[in-house]
Design an enzyme around this catalytic site. Structure first.
Site, PDB file in Angstrom:
ATOM      1  N   GLU A  49     -46.080 -17.392  49.673  1.00  0.00           N
ATOM      2  CA  GLU A  49     -45.810 -18.763  50.196  1.00  0.00           C
ATOM      3  C   GLU A  49     -44.042 -19.261  50.232  1.00  0.00           C
ATOM      4  O   GLU A  49     -43.342 -18.330  49.812  1.00  0.00           O
ATOM      5  CB  GLU A  49     -46.073 -19.470  48.809  1.00  0.00           C
ATOM      6  CG  GLU A  49     -47.424 -19.585  48.429  1.00  0.00           C
ATOM      7  CD  GLU A  49     -47.818 -20.645  47.428  1.00  0.00           C
ATOM      8  OE1 GLU A  49     -47.219 -20.426  46.375  1.00  0.00           O
ATOM      9  OE2 GLU A  49     -48.705 -21.792  47.786  1.00  0.00           O
ATOM     10  N   CYS A  95     -44.276 -17.611  36.095  1.00  0.00           N
ATOM     11  CA  CYS A  95     -45.023 -16.684  36.263  1.00  0.00           C
ATOM     12  C   CYS A  95     -43.919 -15.350  36.962  1.00  0.00           C
ATOM     13  O   CYS A  95     -44.331 -14.410  36.678  1.00  0.00           O
ATOM     14  CB  CYS A  95     -45.995 -16.568  37.343  1.00  0.00           C
ATOM     15  SG  CYS A  95     -45.405 -17.623  38.786  1.00  0.00           S
ATOM     16  N   ASN A 119     -46.987 -25.623  34.932  1.00  0.00           N
ATOM     17  CA  ASN A 119     -45.626 -25.122  34.709  1.00  0.00           C
ATOM     18  C   ASN A 119     -44.597 -25.673  35.600  1.00  0.00           C
ATOM     19  O   ASN A 119     -43.339 -25.888  35.181  1.00  0.00           O
ATOM     20  CB  ASN A 119     -45.622 -23.574  34.348  1.00  0.00           C
ATOM     21  CG  ASN A 119     -45.953 -22.757  35.628  1.00  0.00           C
ATOM     22  OD1 ASN A 119     -46.511 -23.539  36.652  1.00  0.00           O
ATOM     23  ND2 ASN A 119     -45.441 -21.678  35.563  1.00  0.00           N
ATOM     24  N   GLU A 156     -51.466 -17.015  44.405  1.00  0.00           N
ATOM     25  CA  GLU A 156     -50.457 -16.648  43.533  1.00  0.00           C
ATOM     26  C   GLU A 156     -50.639 -16.572  42.073  1.00  0.00           C
ATOM     27  O   GLU A 156     -50.792 -17.586  41.288  1.00  0.00           O
ATOM     28  CB  GLU A 156     -49.069 -17.639  43.804  1.00  0.00           C
ATOM     29  CG  GLU A 156     -47.742 -16.950  43.752  1.00  0.00           C
ATOM     30  CD  GLU A 156     -46.988 -17.354  42.680  1.00  0.00           C
ATOM     31  OE1 GLU A 156     -47.197 -16.470  41.634  1.00  0.00           O
ATOM     32  OE2 GLU A 156     -46.195 -18.337  42.832  1.00  0.00           O
TER      33      GLU A 156
END
Ligand code: ADP
Length: 489
Positions: free
Chosen positions: A470, A296, A164, A262
């Protein structure tokens, strides 16, 4: 890049974007083991990547392992210089990188350009962070000893990224890992490997030494089995679905790898009665429909206070009605296609389920008239907690809206989710906003703001949305282990 690369990049020293072979011209030279990368907007082949065998993936790990001593041994400032050059190369090539990204991923060029900017920003930020790998001296209880704590790079990192955000998800892993002194074997998503290969080619040009960054393409399970089981890989950094993350977590158990995960989310978007409704509606639509809802952190559930429900909805629909599905290369297009037919089928299933359970269809609800994998910008009202849209990530352009009067019920519903990635609260009373944000089991909350993905901030989730962070200084330390030294004096 030793083992896999976009052939045209591999065969030419440096990177000549004008000559990057995209489309049918390269097809004649492909072997049977190559897999095609297709443009989700047109179905056309935009490139090929090799399908590597398990042995070849193992060889990539060996090369990354061999390169570790050299790369981690460089002064952090030297690694920083390489990463700063890489940031500059990405910025210099941003137009070509953005077209490549749109060609393989489908998102509108304006979104692709913004993503390339974000990728460059990650390398730039971590070029600076490289020099901040400070340790500490801990007060010793004994006069005859000293306690030192140092940060050391974990070693070889396996990075697995989704389709994505083909540039920024790659940069978000490569930049901190390389800054810390790790070497990396990167497995990009099979739908979008070309942007990753292009970034890796630029990394070589910037001075990332041979072996320090390997890109491997091919069958995900084959590659995943090697990367998760090889004891020379010290850490797995994965971004993708919770289901795949869970499987990889299990596979890493045998060699007790460090993990950065993640995973999926199910972001709530809460609008209080005192919110600036114009701003809230514009932000809601931007966050929901960016990349056609395939992010997400995009809001999955909208909870709008009953007092301002109609007023918010009117503004929200006005923004939704401005969305234009179309080919990302057309500047008028603002709504991307879905990545593939499986994604389209999932969206259709979620909408059908909501309607069967009594939701109201206010906008959209069908594949878009232009065909392909576009789905209409869809708004569902009267959504309840049992519907699939309220429990699973839809990953599509579907806004599921319900009204609330009691914020306690909303919090309970949000916190009942197994996910805890992102959420958004809009209003004016800062203590209500802060208290609400603090009470939600989420890794990130946007308060009157939606663009969370900033390189200096810790991105990540709680519960089944992942492990670790992150971005920011925490993002650098995730690629390090502490070493404690007790020194007798
Ligand atoms: P999606 O279903 O949306 O593609 P995934 O979580 O499956 O989401 O994909 C994210 C990344 O994980 C991609 O690079 C994909 O190829 C990779 N992946 C999927 N299955 C495996 C696996 N068994 N081993 C290693 N990587 C995998």
């Amino acid at each position: 890049m030793q083992y896999a690369s976009c052939k045209s990049v591999e065969e030419r020293p440096g990177v000549q974007w004008g000559e990057l072979e995209i489309g049918g011209a390269s097809e004649a030279r492909q072997s049977e083991d190559d897999s095609a990368v297709r443009d989700p907007a047109t179905g056309a082949v935009v490139g090929h990547v090799p399908a590597l065998s398990a042995d070849m993936v193992g060889a990539a790990v060996a090369a990354a392992h061999a390169a570790f001593a050299g790369w981690s041994g460089l002064a952090p400032q030297e690694r920083g210089k390489v990463l700063r050059r890489l940031a500059a190369l990405i910025a210099d090539n941003s137009a070509d990188l953005a077209s490549l990204l749109t060609a393989e991923q489908g998102k509108p060029l304006a979104e692709a350009r913004a993503e390339i900017g974000s990728a460059a920003a990650y390398f730039d930020f971590f070029a600076e962070e490289a020099r901040r790998l400070d340790g500490e001296i801990v007060a010793s209880p004994r006069a005859d000893s000293r306690i030192l704590v140092a940060h050391k790079p974990v070693g070889v990192v396996a990075a697995i990224t989704p389709w994505n955000f083909p540039a920024s998800m790659v940069a978000r892993k490569l930049a901190p890992a390389l800054a810390a002194g790790c070497t990396v074997v990167l497995k990009p998503a099979p739908q979008t490997p070309l942007t990753a290969l292009a970034i890796a080619a630029l990394a070589r040009e910037a001075g990332v030494p041979e072996g320090a960054l390997q890109v491997v393409t091919g069958d995900a399970a084959t590659i995943g089995a090697v990367l998760t089981r090889d004891p020379r890989v010290a850490m797995l950094s994965f971004t993708g679905s919770t289901a795949t993350g869970r499987r990889l977590y299990e596979q890493c158990a045998g060699t007790i790898k460090k993990l950065g995960l993640e995973l999926g989310g199910h972001a709530p978007f809460i609008v209080f009665p005192d919110a600036d409704l114009d701003k809230a509606a514009a932000a809601a639509v931007a966050a929901k429909f960016r990349n056609a809802g395939q992010t997400c952190v995009c809001p999955n559930r909208f909870f709008v206070h009953a007092e301002i429900y109609e007023a918010f909805l009117e503004r929200f629909l006005r923004e939704v009605d401005r969305l234009v599905p179309g080919d990302g290369r057309d500047p008028k297009s603002t709504l991307a296609p879905l990545i593939d037919v499986a994604a389209l089928a999932k969206v259709e299933r979620h909408v059908a389920d909501a309607l069967a359970r009594g939701a109201t269809l206010t906008r959209g609800g069908r594949p878009a008239a232009i065909g392909g994998t576009w789905y209409e910008a869809t708004v569902l009202e009267n959504v309840d907690a049992e519907m699939l849209v309220s429990c699973e990530e839809t990953f599509g352009p579907v806004a599921a809206i319900s009204r609330f009067s009691d914020i306690g019920e909303v919090k309970a519903q949000v916190n009942a989710s197994p996910y805890g990635l992102a959420g958004y609260v809009f209003g004016r009373d800062i203590s209500t906003l802060l208290k609400t944000a603090e009470s939600l089991d989420l890794g990130m909350v946007g308060i009157n703001a939606v663009h969370l993905g900033l390189e200096m901030a810790p991105i990540g989730g709680v519960k089944q949305s992942g492990l670790g962070r992150e971005g920011g200084h925490a993002g650098l330390l995730d690629y390090c282990e502490q070493q404690y030294l007790l020194i007798g004096v």
